[in-house]
Design a protein around this motif. Structure first.
Motif, PDB file in Angstrom:
ATOM      1  N   GLU A  56       4.545 -18.419   8.522  1.00 22.27           N
ATOM      2  CA  GLU A  56       4.808 -17.046   8.862  1.00 22.27           C
ATOM      3  C   GLU A  56       4.245 -16.041   7.847  1.00 22.27           C
ATOM      4  N   ILE A  57       4.408 -16.119   6.734  1.00 24.44           N
ATOM      5  CA  ILE A  57       3.699 -15.363   5.803  1.00 24.44           C
ATOM      6  C   ILE A  57       2.366 -14.670   5.951  1.00 24.44           C
ATOM      7  N   ALA A  58       1.744 -15.395   6.893  1.00 23.43           N
ATOM      8  CA  ALA A  58       0.253 -15.178   7.099  1.00 23.43           C
ATOM      9  C   ALA A  58       0.237 -13.968   8.015  1.00 23.43           C
ATOM     10  N   TYR A  59       1.452 -13.660   8.924  1.00 21.50           N
ATOM     11  CA  TYR A  59       1.372 -12.769  10.029  1.00 21.50           C
ATOM     12  C   TYR A  59       2.617 -11.716   9.858  1.00 21.50           C
ATOM     13  N   LYS A  60       3.708 -11.934   9.101  1.00 23.42           N
ATOM     14  CA  LYS A  60       4.800 -11.137   9.073  1.00 23.42           C
ATOM     15  C   LYS A  60       5.259 -11.397   7.583  1.00 23.42           C
ATOM     16  N   ASN A  61       6.181 -10.116   7.424  1.00 26.06           N
ATOM     17  CA  ASN A  61       6.885 -10.011   5.817  1.00 26.06           C
ATOM     18  C   ASN A  61       7.830 -11.262   5.646  1.00 26.06           C
ATOM     19  N   ARG A  62       7.555 -11.715   4.525  1.00 28.17           N
ATOM     20  CA  ARG A  62       8.445 -12.954   4.029  1.00 28.17           C
ATOM     21  C   ARG A  62      10.028 -12.634   4.094  1.00 28.17           C
ATOM     22  N   TYR A  63      10.287 -11.443   3.660  1.00 24.16           N
ATOM     23  CA  TYR A  63      11.625 -10.783   3.679  1.00 24.16           C
ATOM     24  C   TYR A  63      11.952  -9.629   4.503  1.00 24.16           C
ATOM     25  N   PRO A  64      12.705  -9.819   5.653  1.00 23.49           N
ATOM     26  CA  PRO A  64      12.994  -8.821   6.515  1.00 23.49           C
ATOM     27  C   PRO A  64      13.166  -7.456   6.051  1.00 23.49           C
ATOM     28  N   GLU A  65      13.913  -7.272   4.753  1.00 26.87           N
ATOM     29  CA  GLU A  65      14.097  -6.024   4.323  1.00 26.87           C
ATOM     30  C   GLU A  65      12.968  -5.114   4.150  1.00 26.87           C
ATOM     31  N   PHE A  66      11.749  -5.609   3.995  1.00 26.32           N
ATOM     32  CA  PHE A  66      10.299  -4.863   3.957  1.00 26.32           C
ATOM     33  C   PHE A  66       9.864  -4.546   5.502  1.00 26.32           C
ATOM     34  N   ASP A  67      10.390  -5.102   6.553  1.00 26.74           N
ATOM     35  CA  ASP A  67       9.825  -4.838   7.877  1.00 26.74           C
ATOM     36  C   ASP A  67       9.693  -3.308   8.216  1.00 26.74           C
ATOM     37  N   GLU A  68      10.681  -2.480   7.519  1.00 27.97           N
ATOM     38  CA  GLU A  68      10.809  -1.067   7.848  1.00 27.97           C
ATOM     39  C   GLU A  68       9.555  -0.450   7.096  1.00 27.97           C
ATOM     40  N   TRP A  69       9.273  -0.956   5.969  1.00 24.51           N
ATOM     41  CA  TRP A  69       8.243  -0.163   5.098  1.00 24.51           C
ATOM     42  C   TRP A  69       6.579  -0.907   5.487  1.00 24.51           C
ATOM     43  N   TYR A  70       6.688  -2.128   5.752  1.00 28.55           N
ATOM     44  CA  TYR A  70       5.344  -2.826   5.901  1.00 28.55           C
ATOM     45  C   TYR A  70       5.279  -3.290   7.507  1.00 28.55           C
ATOM     46  N   THR A  71       4.886  -2.375   8.422  1.00 27.81           N
ATOM     47  CA  THR A  71       4.882  -2.827   9.642  1.00 27.81           C
ATOM     48  C   THR A  71       3.366  -2.539  10.247  1.00 27.81           C
ATOM     49  N   SER A  72       3.263  -3.229  11.371  1.00 30.57           N
ATOM     50  CA  SER A  72       1.690  -3.085  12.111  1.00 30.57           C
ATOM     51  C   SER A  72       1.736  -1.787  12.888  1.00 30.57           C
ATOM     52  N   LEU A  73       2.600  -1.074  13.000  1.00 34.42           N
ATOM     53  CA  LEU A  73       2.726   0.212  13.745  1.00 34.42           C
ATOM     54  C   LEU A  73       1.161   1.147  13.458  1.00 34.42           C
ATOM     55  N   ASP A  74       1.084   1.874  14.419  1.00 35.96           N
ATOM     56  CA  ASP A  74      -0.394   2.703  14.140  1.00 35.96           C
ATOM     57  C   ASP A  74       0.240   3.575  12.850  1.00 35.96           C
ATOM     58  N   LEU A  75      -0.934   3.972  12.055  1.00 35.86           N
ATOM     59  CA  LEU A  75      -0.724   4.776  11.177  1.00 35.86           C
ATOM     60  C   LEU A  75      -0.731   6.378  11.371  1.00 35.86           C
ATOM     61  N   PRO A  76      -0.123   7.242  10.750  1.00 30.91           N
ATOM     62  CA  PRO A  76      -0.302   8.491  10.919  1.00 30.91           C
ATOM     63  C   PRO A  76      -1.587   8.881  10.372  1.00 30.91           C
ATOM     64  N   SER A  77      -2.133  10.109  10.937  1.00 36.68           N
ATOM     65  CA  SER A  77      -3.534  10.289  10.720  1.00 36.68           C
ATOM     66  C   SER A  77      -3.739  10.689   9.148  1.00 36.68           C
ATOM     67  N   GLN A  78      -2.743  11.017   8.452  1.00 35.73           N
ATOM     68  CA  GLN A  78      -3.007  11.269   6.805  1.00 35.73           C
ATOM     69  C   GLN A  78      -3.173   9.865   6.224  1.00 35.73           C
ATOM     70  N   LYS A  79      -2.325   8.756   6.741  1.00 34.80           N
ATOM     71  CA  LYS A  79      -2.315   7.622   6.198  1.00 34.80           C
ATOM     72  C   LYS A  79      -3.687   6.751   6.699  1.00 34.80           C
ATOM     73  N   GLN A  80      -4.202   7.321   8.021  1.00 38.25           N
ATOM     74  CA  GLN A  80      -5.287   6.477   8.386  1.00 38.25           C
ATOM     75  C   GLN A  80      -6.337   7.067   7.710  1.00 38.25           C
ATOM     76  N   GLU A  81      -6.628   8.240   6.981  1.00 40.72           N
ATOM     77  CA  GLU A  81      -7.619   8.679   6.145  1.00 40.72           C
ATOM     78  C   GLU A  81      -7.490   8.025   4.850  1.00 40.72           C
ATOM     79  N   LEU A  82      -6.317   8.048   4.224  1.00 34.37           N
ATOM     80  CA  LEU A  82      -6.445   6.921   3.086  1.00 34.37           C
ATOM     81  C   LEU A  82      -6.791   5.744   3.331  1.00 34.37           C
ATOM     82  N   PHE A  83      -6.689   4.857   4.416  1.00 30.97           N
ATOM     83  CA  PHE A  83      -7.086   3.593   4.568  1.00 30.97           C
ATOM     84  C   PHE A  83      -8.382   3.718   4.757  1.00 30.97           C
ATOM     85  N   GLN A  84      -9.005   4.651   5.419  1.00 30.69           N
ATOM     86  CA  GLN A  84     -10.458   4.721   5.611  1.00 30.69           C
ATOM     87  C   GLN A  84     -10.972   4.852   4.160  1.00 30.69           C
TER      88      GLN A  84
END
Length: 159
Positions: A68-96
């Motif tokens: 499951e680590i291929a598609y989800k966080n190994r430890y659930p406490e990171f789910d809040e920080w590392y999520t697949s939800l859409d990025l806000p525009s500032q972070k989308q710019e950083l990502f690009q």
């Protein structure tokens, strides 16, 4: 980039896809290290390479036991920080900027441009770029994974 030709093995894809086994490479490296006992730098380099082989198998084993680590966080406490939800525009710019090698951090940018040009970057640079994306930019690894899948789908359409 040419300086790396003699500095790395370029065996990653072969180890990944099984065209050569880790055992074969490890045993060959061990035999060569024995031959080079009188050359401490060469022996040290080969032992460092063996450590990389062990690390490769360590993660492969982890993936085997925790697929499951291929598609989800190994430890659930990171789910809040590392999520697949859409990025806000500032972070989308950083990502690009990260994808294009335009972050303003020379080592990250050079590594990402090498990846874009050659389709390859060495182990340490991969780790550094991934850490930069997740820790410094605060962007989840899910987005890189999604970007890669979209790229592969587009590539398949063009063929």
């Amino acid at each position: 980039m040419l300086s790396q030709l003699g500095a790395t093995s370029h065996l990653s894809p072969h180890l990944t896809f099984g065209t050569i086994s880790t055992r074969t490479v490890y045993q060959s490296t061990k035999a060569r290290a024995e031959e080079l006992k009188t050359q401490p730098k060469a022996e040290f380099s080969l032992k460092a390479f063996q450590d990389r082989l062990r690390w490769h198998d360590s993660f492969t084993q982890r993936l085997y036991f925790y697929p499951e680590i291929a598609y989800k966080n190994r430890y659930p406490e990171f789910d809040e920080w590392y999520t697949s939800l859409d990025l806000p525009s500032q972070k989308q710019e950083l990502f690009q900027a990260w994808l294009e090698g335009l972050t303003g951090f020379p080592l990250v940018d050079a590594s990402m441009r090498q990846l874009k040009t050659m389709g390859w970057m060495n182990f340490r640079m991969r780790a550094m770029c991934a850490m930069f994306l997740t820790i410094n930019c605060g962007i989840s690894w899910h987005h890189k994974d999604r970007q890669y899948k979209e790229f592969k789908e587009l590539e398949a359409e063009l063929e």
